[in-house]
Design an enzyme around this catalytic site. Structure first.
Site, PDB file in Angstrom:
ATOM      1  N   ARG A   1       0.808  -1.151   0.039  1.00 45.19           N
ATOM      2  CA  ARG A   1       0.032  -0.051  -0.002  1.00 45.19           C
ATOM      3  C   ARG A   1       0.993   1.265  -0.073  1.00 45.19           C
ATOM      4  O   ARG A   1       1.596   1.327   0.923  1.00 45.19           O
ATOM      5  CB  ARG A   1      -0.848  -0.094   1.217  1.00 45.19           C
ATOM      6  CG  ARG A   1      -1.688   1.371   1.426  1.00 45.19           C
ATOM      7  CD  ARG A   1      -2.622   1.274   2.545  1.00 45.19           C
ATOM      8  NE  ARG A   1      -3.832   0.557   1.913  1.00 45.19           N
ATOM      9  CZ  ARG A   1      -5.118   0.901   2.289  1.00 45.19           C
ATOM     10  NH1 ARG A   1      -5.343   1.505   3.502  1.00 45.19           N
ATOM     11  NH2 ARG A   1      -6.046   0.181   2.019  1.00 45.19           N
TER      12      ARG A   1
ATOM     13  N   HIS B   1      -7.376   0.888  -6.601  1.00 44.72           N
ATOM     14  CA  HIS B   1      -7.652   0.134  -5.138  1.00 44.72           C
ATOM     15  C   HIS B   1      -8.364  -1.266  -5.605  1.00 44.72           C
ATOM     16  O   HIS B   1      -9.389  -1.576  -5.492  1.00 44.72           O
ATOM     17  CB  HIS B   1      -8.423   0.684  -4.271  1.00 44.72           C
ATOM     18  CG  HIS B   1      -8.321   0.187  -3.008  1.00 44.72           C
ATOM     19  ND1 HIS B   1      -7.675  -1.041  -2.508  1.00 44.72           N
ATOM     20  CD2 HIS B   1      -8.998   0.512  -1.837  1.00 44.72           C
ATOM     21  CE1 HIS B   1      -7.812  -1.250  -1.291  1.00 44.72           C
ATOM     22  NE2 HIS B   1      -8.546  -0.297  -0.718  1.00 44.72           N
TER      23      HIS B   1
ATOM     24  N   GLN C   1     -10.166  -4.021  -3.205  1.00 43.02           N
ATOM     25  CA  GLN C   1     -11.376  -3.391  -2.671  1.00 43.02           C
ATOM     26  C   GLN C   1     -12.330  -3.442  -3.803  1.00 43.02           C
ATOM     27  O   GLN C   1     -13.665  -4.144  -3.651  1.00 43.02           O
ATOM     28  CB  GLN C   1     -11.327  -1.867  -2.667  1.00 43.02           C
ATOM     29  CG  GLN C   1     -12.597  -1.247  -2.165  1.00 43.02           C
ATOM     30  CD  GLN C   1     -13.231  -1.720  -0.847  1.00 43.02           C
ATOM     31  OE1 GLN C   1     -12.249  -1.662   0.321  1.00 43.02           O
ATOM     32  NE2 GLN C   1     -14.204  -2.434  -0.652  1.00 43.02           N
TER      33      GLN C   1
ATOM     34  N   ASP D   1     -17.067   7.417  -1.330  1.00 41.34           N
ATOM     35  CA  ASP D   1     -15.886   7.364  -0.721  1.00 41.34           C
ATOM     36  C   ASP D   1     -15.404   8.752  -0.110  1.00 41.34           C
ATOM     37  O   ASP D   1     -16.220   9.724  -0.595  1.00 41.34           O
ATOM     38  CB  ASP D   1     -14.777   6.887  -1.792  1.00 41.34           C
ATOM     39  CG  ASP D   1     -13.388   6.725  -1.040  1.00 41.34           C
ATOM     40  OD1 ASP D   1     -13.155   6.704   0.188  1.00 41.34           O
ATOM     41  OD2 ASP D   1     -12.344   6.697  -2.024  1.00 41.34           O
TER      42      ASP D   1
ATOM     43  N   CYS E   1     -16.089   1.982   0.590  1.00 40.77           N
ATOM     44  CA  CYS E   1     -15.006   1.264   0.843  1.00 40.77           C
ATOM     45  C   CYS E   1     -14.553   1.245   2.373  1.00 40.77           C
ATOM     46  O   CYS E   1     -13.939   0.435   2.730  1.00 40.77           O
ATOM     47  CB  CYS E   1     -13.987   1.500  -0.049  1.00 40.77           C
ATOM     48  SG  CYS E   1     -13.601   3.399  -0.048  1.00 40.77           S
TER      49      CYS E   1
ATOM     50  N   ARG F   1     -13.532  -8.250   1.627  1.00 40.64           N
ATOM     51  CA  ARG F   1     -12.140  -8.347   1.558  1.00 40.64           C
ATOM     52  C   ARG F   1     -11.442  -9.370   1.868  1.00 40.64           C
ATOM     53  O   ARG F   1     -10.364  -9.806   0.784  1.00 40.64           O
ATOM     54  CB  ARG F   1     -11.574  -7.034   2.056  1.00 40.64           C
ATOM     55  CG  ARG F   1     -12.138  -5.636   1.831  1.00 40.64           C
ATOM     56  CD  ARG F   1     -11.772  -5.010   0.844  1.00 40.64           C
ATOM     57  NE  ARG F   1     -10.349  -5.243   0.703  1.00 40.64           N
ATOM     58  CZ  ARG F   1      -9.523  -4.180   0.926  1.00 40.64           C
ATOM     59  NH1 ARG F   1     -10.039  -2.940   1.600  1.00 40.64           N
ATOM     60  NH2 ARG F   1      -8.168  -4.007   0.909  1.00 40.64           N
TER      61      ARG F   1
HETATM   62  N1  NVA Z   1      -9.824   6.770  -1.500  1.00 40.72           N
HETATM   63  C1  NVA Z   1      -9.533   6.481  -0.171  1.00 40.72           C
HETATM   64  C2  NVA Z   1      -9.813   5.100  -0.109  1.00 40.72           C
HETATM   65  C3  NVA Z   1      -9.649   4.494   1.302  1.00 40.72           C
HETATM   66  C4  NVA Z   1      -9.456   2.914   1.361  1.00 40.72           C
HETATM   67  C5  NVA Z   1      -8.131   6.656   0.280  1.00 40.72           C
HETATM   68  O1  NVA Z   1      -7.078   6.374  -0.726  1.00 40.72           O
HETATM   69  O2  NVA Z   1      -7.816   7.428   0.979  1.00 40.72           O
HETATM   70  N1   CP Z   2     -11.132   0.111   2.381  1.00 40.85           N
HETATM   71  C1   CP Z   2      -9.816  -0.020   2.781  1.00 40.85           C
HETATM   72  O1   CP Z   2      -8.785  -0.338   2.037  1.00 40.85           O
HETATM   73  O2   CP Z   2      -9.795   0.055   4.257  1.00 40.85           O
HETATM   74  P1   CP Z   2      -8.236   0.174   4.957  1.00 40.85           P
HETATM   75  O3   CP Z   2      -7.787   1.807   4.527  1.00 40.85           O
HETATM   76  O4   CP Z   2      -8.877   0.288   6.442  1.00 40.85           O
HETATM   77  O5   CP Z   2      -7.375  -0.812   4.674  1.00 40.85           O
END
Ligand code: NVA
Ligand code: CP
Length: 302
Positions: free
Chosen positions: A102, A129, A132, A221, A261, A289
């Site tokens: 990540r 993502h 997800q 989101d 998400c 997930r």
């Molecule tokens: N768009 C959000 C998704 C989190 C799972 C982010 O990147 O923070």
């Molecule tokens: N939706 C998602 O990826 O959640 P986290 O940021 O908690 O991993």
């Protein structure tokens, strides 16, 4: 399929194979049937950003598959002190059977795959993502029985990782996709170029009513994703009306499901009322997930 870097790389068949396996693994886990397909294997999990769902679902998923997962935060790795990704990738490839990462730039994920010799899984970048959206597709199919003729509507930041991945995953799965976003927040060019082949199955508009009309799935989101902390005030202004609330629900089909998400900012992109009324499907989505990612790991690492 050697890696999961972004959904643009996967064929429709590959997506459906993952969904089939995800359903099968979900049934096995619920029935208590052992499924140690990754016995003796190790997954490294590199986190340059926070996570609740991704970390826990990968770690537990690997355990349920008979393997182990190592949590590697940027504070612990030499990568945080500037060791080049080429060297990190080649070193970790000698110890591990797969890496979940990540991070910020999609190029970092692509470079790990380029220089390493083990499967790389994108656990979220600024661009995409994919894990997800595989879980989202599994959930949508559970609730709607399939994808053909269904409409998926995303309301919010049309330029973020979720919007980009939902467009690609939604279209490949067979749905039509509508994105309601301010003009200044358009999806990535590579995604819009990909969608050209799908003609009017993709709608990108600032008109929320038009986007949400007859939707089977309403998705949102956060307005400011991780790494965008400096833009919060500007984004709060730009996205003020891009919210899933009782009014917007009226445009959708009466049996529409809501997806998020998570994590959610109640009162911003979604009201407390809507999230609570649709908590069933939203937390099924979170649970999936686990199952979807286990399927990805089995496909890549078994
Ligand atoms: N768009 C959000 C998704 C989190 C799972 C982010 O990147 O923070
Ligand atoms: N939706 C998602 O990826 O959640 P986290 O940021 O908690 O991993």
């Amino acid at each position: 399929m050697k890696h999961l870097l972004k959904l643009l790389d996967l064929s429709k068949d590959e997506i459906f194979e993952i969904l089939e396996l995800a359903d099968e693994l979900k049934k096995k886990q619920k029935a208590g049937i052992e499924h140690h397909y990754l016995k003796g294997k190790s997954l490294g999990m590199i986190f340059q950003k926070s996570s609740t769902r991704t970390r826990v679902s990968f770690e537990v998923g690997m355990y349920q598959l008979g393997g182990q997962a190592l949590f590697l935060s940027k504070n612990d790795l030499q990568i945080g002190r500037g060791e080049p990704v080429q060297d990190t990738a080649r070193t970790l490839s000698r110890f591990l059977d797969g890496i979940m990462i990540r991070t910020y730039g999609q190029d970092e994920v692509e470079n790990l795959a380029k220089y390493g010799s083990i499967p790389i899984i994108n656990g979220l970048t600024d661009f995409a993502h994919p894990c997800q959206v595989l879980a989202d597709l599994q959930t949508i199919r559970e609730y709607k029985g399939g994808f053909d003729g269904r409409k998926l509507t995303f309301i919010g930041d049309g330029a973020n990782n979720m919007a980009n991945s939902l467009i690609v995953g939604g279209l490949k799965a067979g749905m039509s996709v509508a994105i309601a976003t301010p003009d200044a927040y358009q999806p990535d060019k590579s995604v819009l170029d990909f969608a050209k082949a799908y003609g009017d199955k993709l709608l990108v508009t600032s008109d929320i009513a038009k986007a949400a009309k007859d939707a089977d799935v309403l998705y949102t989101d956060v307005w400011a994703s991780m790494g965008m902390e400096a833009e919060v005030e500007e984004r709060n202004r730009a996205f003020k009306s891009f919210q899933i609330n009782a009014e917007v629900m009226k445009y959708a089909k009466p049996d529409a499901i809501v997806q998020h998400c998570l994590p959610a900012k109640r009162g911003q992109e979604i009201t407390d009322e809507v999230i609570e009324a649709h908590a069933g499907e939203i937390f099924d989505e979170a649970e999936n997930r686990l199952h979807a990612q286990k399927a990805v790991m089995v496909k890549l690492m078994a």
